[in-house]
Structure formats: structure tokens, C-alpha cells
Design an enzyme around this catalytic site. Sequence first.
Site, PDB file in Angstrom:
ATOM      1  N   TRP A  75       0.912  -1.155   0.000  1.00 45.58           N
ATOM      2  CA  TRP A  75       0.000   0.000   0.000  1.00 45.58           C
ATOM      3  C   TRP A  75       0.943   1.195   0.000  1.00 45.58           C
ATOM      4  O   TRP A  75       1.529   1.525   1.019  1.00 45.58           O
ATOM      5  CB  TRP A  75      -0.874  -0.028   1.250  1.00 45.58           C
ATOM      6  CG  TRP A  75      -1.829   1.119   1.348  1.00 45.58           C
ATOM      7  CD1 TRP A  75      -1.638   2.276   2.036  1.00 45.58           C
ATOM      8  CD2 TRP A  75      -3.119   1.219   0.754  1.00 45.58           C
ATOM      9  NE1 TRP A  75      -2.734   3.087   1.901  1.00 45.58           N
ATOM     10  CE2 TRP A  75      -3.663   2.462   1.118  1.00 45.58           C
ATOM     11  CE3 TRP A  75      -3.885   0.367  -0.065  1.00 45.58           C
ATOM     12  CZ2 TRP A  75      -4.918   2.876   0.707  1.00 45.58           C
ATOM     13  CZ3 TRP A  75      -5.135   0.796  -0.467  1.00 45.58           C
ATOM     14  CH2 TRP A  75      -5.635   2.025  -0.078  1.00 45.58           C
ATOM     15  N   ASN A 101       7.099  -2.905   6.210  1.00 43.23           N
ATOM     16  CA  ASN A 101       5.795  -2.266   6.421  1.00 43.23           C
ATOM     17  C   ASN A 101       6.005  -1.157   7.448  1.00 43.23           C
ATOM     18  O   ASN A 101       6.525  -1.431   8.527  1.00 43.23           O
ATOM     19  CB  ASN A 101       4.801  -3.328   6.949  1.00 43.23           C
ATOM     20  CG  ASN A 101       3.528  -2.722   7.521  1.00 43.23           C
ATOM     21  OD1 ASN A 101       2.933  -3.264   8.428  1.00 43.23           O
ATOM     22  ND2 ASN A 101       3.095  -1.615   6.991  1.00 43.23           N
ATOM     23  N   GLY A 102       5.615   0.081   7.097  1.00 45.53           N
ATOM     24  CA  GLY A 102       5.784   1.188   8.033  1.00 45.53           C
ATOM     25  C   GLY A 102       6.339   2.397   7.305  1.00 45.53           C
ATOM     26  O   GLY A 102       6.321   2.456   6.065  1.00 45.53           O
TER      27      GLY A 102
END
Length: 606
Positions: A75, A101-102
Site C-alpha cells: 500500500w 511495512n511502516g
Amino acid sequence: MCGIVGCIVAKGNVAPIIFECLKRLEYRGYDSAGIATIHEGRILVRKDAGKLSEIDAKLDLKGLPGSIGIGHTRWATHGAPSQANAHPHLDGSGTIAVVHNGIIENFMELKRELLELGHTFRSKTDTEVVAHLIQEMMKKGMDILTATAETLRKVKGSYSLAIIHTGTPDRVILARNESPLIIGIGEGFMFAASDAAAFLPYTDKAVYLENGEVAVLKIDEYKIFKIDDLRSVNRSHVVLKWTVEEAQKAGFPHYTLKEIYEQAQTVREALRLQLTYVDLVVELLDRGRDVFLLGAGTSYHACLAGSYIFSKLARLSAYPVIASEFVENYGSSIGVDTVILAVSQSGETIDVLNALEYARLRAATILGLTNVVGSTLTRISRAYVLQNSGPEIGVAATKTFTSQLTALMFLALRLARKRGKVSQAEMDALQEDLSNLPSLVNKVVKDSEPIVKEIAKQLSNAELLLFLGRGISYATALEGRLKVMELSYIPCIAYPAGESKHGPISIIEEGQPVFFVAPRDETRRYIIGNVMEMKARGARAIITCERDDDELQGLADISIPMPPTNPLLSPILYTIPYQLLAYYLALERGNDPDKPRNLAKSVTVL
Ligand code: M6R
């Protein structure tokens, strides 16, 4: 909110298993995907923009050889969806691969240092910096674990990471700060994933990594250490009782409730805006003669609250406007001096795009605040800011609204600073309020849930609900009304409390529930008057106000106590009880809170 996977298998190839795991994580992000494995001493990577199955059809992700690998479903936050920006990312030597992720907050600074050392980068992501930093540490003689820990001591922000290195082809290195990461222990399989849904068909034995931890995963063992000093941590596994679907909802019965609970984290991520883009947006807002904040539904409510914030903090008159009304209302005065900041979670709402197309043809400057990189809004905006909420699956906007407000506050503060409209002391106080926001959000969700659950029981058969607020709280009243109405299907009205005596008061009869949004701000003494007027006519006052506001608590038939907060931040906190009320009313009335009838997540018809 991407999904990451690391996996080692005792026999056969790992890629088909990683692919299956990623499919179960696609709800976390789906604009690009990729897998990297180690095979015959080399890292092999296949990745692209698009959905997992499309990429597999094109590149045969499942066909990658090797028994150890990592995978990612994205995303986008830094860099549009593209082959180059898709994960995994490699270091300069091609021997280290990373999925993440992050958000790495200080990646620009780190990238600058690495560029000076001669590194070249293939993507626009923050993640690639991690791979290159680890490479730099390893050049100094560190092993992969020490190099990862040393790298992470330099990194600010949120991450879950899975890393492979050709020099140690028997292990996946993992690390976590703020973004989830869970180890799964199977027979002949070892996993790590953003949530257990990924590996549940293979094993129910899970070990949760905590913030500030790094781990080594091998086929027959896992070892956890503190990033700070590499001291080892003992943690045994738990046995999960979840189905895949329950795991995707992190154990919550619905996505809507999960997303309401996620807000402490999403507000934190919304504070990690990229300053370069923020300052470009701020510069262009500052130049506008006529400035509009434009959105639909919940995003319009964010615009309305934003207009109060811009006015009070930065002395900027920014007119909030409902997208579908824009052309009729303001069309004839749009020109080269007009600046429009469009707020749209999806970036695809047709009413918003239509208004922007009209304005663009008249040379207006288009700016965007959105949750979706690569959306039409990002493509037509001169500059845009990403709110970083991750995908929102519940049709009702919850976490994306509080993130929009946080981002608008951030922009207004930056503009106020640029214009010299706030003193250093005010600036410091506001910065501190913003940094306390995630923990306050957490507190409000937890503290208000039982109270609101009880209110939902009492009001499940209500025929009409009224929401009143003054000043910035009018935006909260509108959002509370929309949330409750769209999930419970109870007709609801919202008004500026000052207007209530100009008409709405005629509907009040004995027992009519009226919600008052009443933070401690300069409108408080007036809203006390409005509460009295309503009560005198039989209204049942349900007041959301500060927990030590004895006067309002004393007037309330039911009160929803809130922690003290800066009034400009109150819509972020005061909306939460209404989100929960909407959710519990939906349950009381037998409605599906995730999929309210007749609604779509993204409205693409005029
Ligand atoms: O994607 P957008 O923010 O542009 O969507 C706008 C509205 O359609 C959306 O906020 C809608 O009102 C939701 N149902 C609110 O919960």
C-alpha cells in the site's frame, strides 16, 4: 499498511507458500507485490505493480526456486506503485533483500548520507535506505544481525522488516517497531508475517515480536533480541484459536471496530508526513487569493473542521465546500489565483474529480490530501500529501477521518509557522499536544466503548437523533450524525447548536435524545445555554464533554467523559465515541456495520 512475509521450508520451494501467504494479506495493500528468494548463492527477485495474481500471471512469482524467501504486498506511501518501488528492495551489492511495512521518517537524511558515500538508489521508497545501510554496516565487518540492529538504531519511524542475505542463506532477520510482526512455527516450515492470517493454514503456533526487537528465524529455531543492545529475550509461543478471517480482523468481530481501534496508530502515522511535500502544499496554499477545502461526505467534514483550524492557527480563510456543489456555487469566480485543497480518502470520488477538472481548466492550483498514492487525485494535483492510514475496509470512514484531521492540523501548523502567526511557546504547546494525540486516542477508544455500548442499547429503537455542536464542534456533530445514520439507518439531524433555536427546537418533545459535542473551548458558555433550552422542552441531553467539566456533567442525562485537549484537536477525539455508537447501534439493530446497505466505499457516479 503493507503485508510482509518471511518463510523457510525444509523441503521444496518456498515461493508458492509465500504467494499463498501474501494472498491472505492482500487486504493490507494491493497496489504492487513481489517475492525474493535465495537460490544457489544469489538473490532472485520478481516484483511489479498490480495485483498479486496479475503479477504472478506475468512473472510467475510462484516459480521462483529456493527454500528461503521474503514477500510483500504493498500500500504505497513513499513513491507511486511501480516496478521499481515494489518490494523487495536490494542493497547496492544485490546480496541483501528487504521487505518493509511502516514509514522511515528520517529516510531523506539517511539517503543523503548514503549518496555521499557513493550509493545509488533504484526506487523512491524509504525502505531501500534500510538495505543500503545494512550493506554499509556489513562493510565494517558486522554480521547481518548486528548490522541490522545497528541500522535500526539510526532509523526513526515505524517498521516491520524481513531481511535475507546471501552470506547466511539459512535465516531470515526480522525486526519490529510499531508495525506488527508475528512468527509462525510449523513442522518443516517457519514463518514471519504482518498478521497470523498469512500462515494460519500451516500452523497455529505464534510468537509475537514486540517494539524494539530484532529476531533470527531458522528452520528449527527462532531467537529474539533487543535492538538497543542485542540482549536476548525469551518468549515462547501461544496457540491461536482464530480462523483466517478472524486473524485478518486481528480478533475483532468486524473491520469497522478494528479500524476504530487502529486510530492511535494511524494518527501516529499521519504525523509522519513527508516535509518536502507538506511544505510545497503549504507554499501553494499561502499564495492563493481564494482558498477552498473541497470534499464529499466524511472528507467534507474534515474540510469543515480544517477551515476552523486554518483560520485560527494560520489566519487563512479556507472555504469548506461540498464537492458536488462547488461548480454551481463558486464556478464563475474560479481563476488562476484560486487554490483548492481537495480531501478524498480514495482520491477517486467523482464529485471531487469533477469539481477539480472544472477548476483545472480555469488554471486553478489543485492540491490533494488522500490515502491512495496513484489515485486520480494524486495524478491531477500539483502537489499532494498522503495521510498514511492504510486500506480502510469498513465502508464507513473512521480511521481515515481522524488521519485527515491530523494531517490538516499538521499543514495548518506549518503554514502558521511560515506566516509567523504563532509564537514559539504556542508552537511548542501544539507540537506537544500533537505528540500526545495517539495515546489520548487510545484512551478515548477504550474509555468510551462501555459507555457508548450502553447508550446504543438504550437508543436502539430511537426514531430520530439530533447532534449539536458549536464552532469546530459543528464538524464533529456532522460527522457523528453521518456515522450513526449510515450504520444504524436511524434518521439523524445535525445543526450548529446556535441555529437550533431557529427551527430544530420545534421537534423536541419529552425524551427526544440530543447529543451535544461540548469540549472546553470559547463556545462552551453558549452551548450550556443550548443544553438548557433543549432540556427545558423535554430533551434527553447526552453530552460529550471534559471529564472534570462539572457544570456540563451536571446538566447531562448521560455524559461521555473526555480527557482535556487542545480545542482544535477536539474533533479527532470527540468523533470516536460517535464512531463506536454507530457501530454498536448497527449491531443492536441487526445491521452489518462493515457493509451498510446502499453504500459504496468509493462513489464514482455523479
Ligand atoms: O474517498 P472519499 O474520501 O472522497 O469519500 C467521500 C465519501 O464518499 C465518504 O466519506 C462517505 O461519506 C463515507 N460513507 C463516510 O463514512
